[in-house]
Design a protein around this motif. Structure first.
Motif, short mmCIF file in Angstrom:
data_model
loop_
_atom_site.label_atom_id
_atom_site.label_comp_id
_atom_site.label_asym_id
_atom_site.label_seq_id
_atom_site.Cartn_x
_atom_site.Cartn_y
_atom_site.Cartn_z
N TRP A 230 12.54 -1.55 -78.59
CA TRP A 230 12.83 -1.71 -80.02
C TRP A 230 11.61 -1.37 -80.87
O TRP A 230 11.71 -0.68 -81.89
CB TRP A 230 13.30 -3.13 -80.31
CG TRP A 230 13.51 -3.39 -81.76
CD1 TRP A 230 12.60 -3.87 -82.67
CD2 TRP A 230 14.70 -3.12 -82.51
NE1 TRP A 230 13.14 -3.93 -83.92
CE2 TRP A 230 14.44 -3.48 -83.85
CE3 TRP A 230 15.97 -2.63 -82.17
CZ2 TRP A 230 15.40 -3.36 -84.86
CZ3 TRP A 230 16.92 -2.51 -83.18
CH2 TRP A 230 16.63 -2.87 -84.50
N GLU A 231 10.45 -1.85 -80.48
CA GLU A 231 9.24 -1.60 -81.25
C GLU A 231 8.91 -0.11 -81.28
O GLU A 231 8.49 0.42 -82.31
CB GLU A 231 8.07 -2.40 -80.66
CG GLU A 231 8.18 -3.90 -80.85
CD GLU A 231 8.29 -4.30 -82.31
OE1 GLU A 231 7.62 -3.67 -83.16
OE2 GLU A 231 9.07 -5.22 -82.61
N LEU A 232 9.09 0.57 -80.15
CA LEU A 232 8.83 2.01 -80.12
C LEU A 232 9.80 2.76 -81.02
O LEU A 232 9.41 3.69 -81.75
CB LEU A 232 8.93 2.52 -78.68
CG LEU A 232 7.81 2.06 -77.73
CD1 LEU A 232 8.16 2.42 -76.29
CD2 LEU A 232 6.48 2.69 -78.12
N LEU A 233 11.07 2.38 -80.97
CA LEU A 233 12.08 3.03 -81.80
C LEU A 233 11.86 2.71 -83.28
O LEU A 233 12.07 3.56 -84.14
CB LEU A 233 13.48 2.59 -81.36
CG LEU A 233 13.92 3.14 -80.00
CD1 LEU A 233 15.10 2.35 -79.45
CD2 LEU A 233 14.27 4.62 -80.10
N SER A 234 11.43 1.48 -83.55
CA SER A 234 11.17 1.08 -84.93
C SER A 234 10.06 1.93 -85.53
O SER A 234 10.08 2.25 -86.73
CB SER A 234 10.79 -0.40 -84.97
OG SER A 234 10.63 -0.84 -86.30
#
Length: 253
Positions: A230-234
């Motif tokens: 999620w953090e990478l995609l965010s």
């Protein structure tokens, strides 16, 4: 109007402890059902309805979810209802909580061996889940969509136009954020598939789905890995105002 076990309980000004004495059952059972970590049985639901003075409102939801959903999915709607925050990443579709009726119907009709009668039941169950968006205390809903999800024309030109219009309208709600990962991002941490992470206080759960199966999990290691994705995609997702412009351009095209 209340739509979940917890909302009906609080509408009656009942604590877990007081409701437990009325059923009777343990406070922990009531908490587990409301958090979605335990699926209510028909017997428990009937007892709950009697204690709350209801006339079939909760029973009406129970068979609908069970009759149209695969076994591995049946825990998720209760988790979704109890969550305070829900983070969803979608690779190829508009998420179920944001779908129009026509779009949802087209998605279900695309399944192998789809039967119109069962499709209609599935559509109604999906639309019922969207009630959490419109209740007085909705969860904080954050969506990251790969751009392919808004480009794939599902249900035809008009159905897709309606769907994207609804998406734009929902983005005006303070509880909802939608951000787009552009195709120009190339290879991303989301290409392996879609996922959802739900949080209720300190309790976390995740939902993952593939072509033939799926999983609802509370495993700490899996949740850690999904949070990393999620953090990478965010980091790749565009700001909400830019995402709105991207969606609007697709509508106009």
């Amino acid at each position: 109007m209340p739509t979940t076990n917890a909302e009906y309980r609080t509408a009656k000004n009942l604590t877990h402890a007081r409701l437990a004495t009325l059923l009777p059952c343990s406070e922990s059972l009531i908490g587990s059902v409301e958090r979605g970590t335990r699926l209510p049985t028909e017997q428990f639901t009937r007892q709950l309805e009697r204690a709350l003075g209801l006339g079939g409102e909760l029973l009406e939801l129970l068979p609908g979810i069970r009759s149209v959903s695969p076994k591995w999915f049946r825990k998720w709607p209760a988790i979704e209802e109890a969550a305070q925050t829900i983070r969803t990443y979608e690779l190829g579709l508009i998420p179920g909580l944001l779908q129009t009726e026509a779009y949802a119907r087209a998605v279900f009709m695309g399944e192998p061996g789809a039967v119109p009668g069962e499709v209609e039941k599935a559509v109604k169950a999906r639309l019922r889940r969207q009630a959490i968006i419109h209740r007085p205390n909705p969860p904080a809903l954050s969506f990251i969509l790969d751009e392919s999800a808004i480009l794939r024309r599902i249900g035809g030109r008009e159905a897709m136009r309606e769907q994207l219009g609804k998406l734009l309208a929902l983005m005006d709600r303070s509880c909802i954020t939608v951000r787009i990962v552009p195709l120009s991002s190339g290879s991303t941490a989301g290409l392996i598939g879609s996922f959802v992470i739900a949080q209720d206080d300190d309790t976390y759960a995740a939902f993952l789905e593939n072509t033939e199966n799926g999983e609802v999990t509370h495993q700490a290691d899996m949740l850690r890995k999904l949070n990393q994705r999620w953090e990478l995609l965010s980091g790749l997702a565009q700001a909400t105002y830019v995402s709105r412009e991207i969606i609007q351009r697709v509508v106009e095209s």
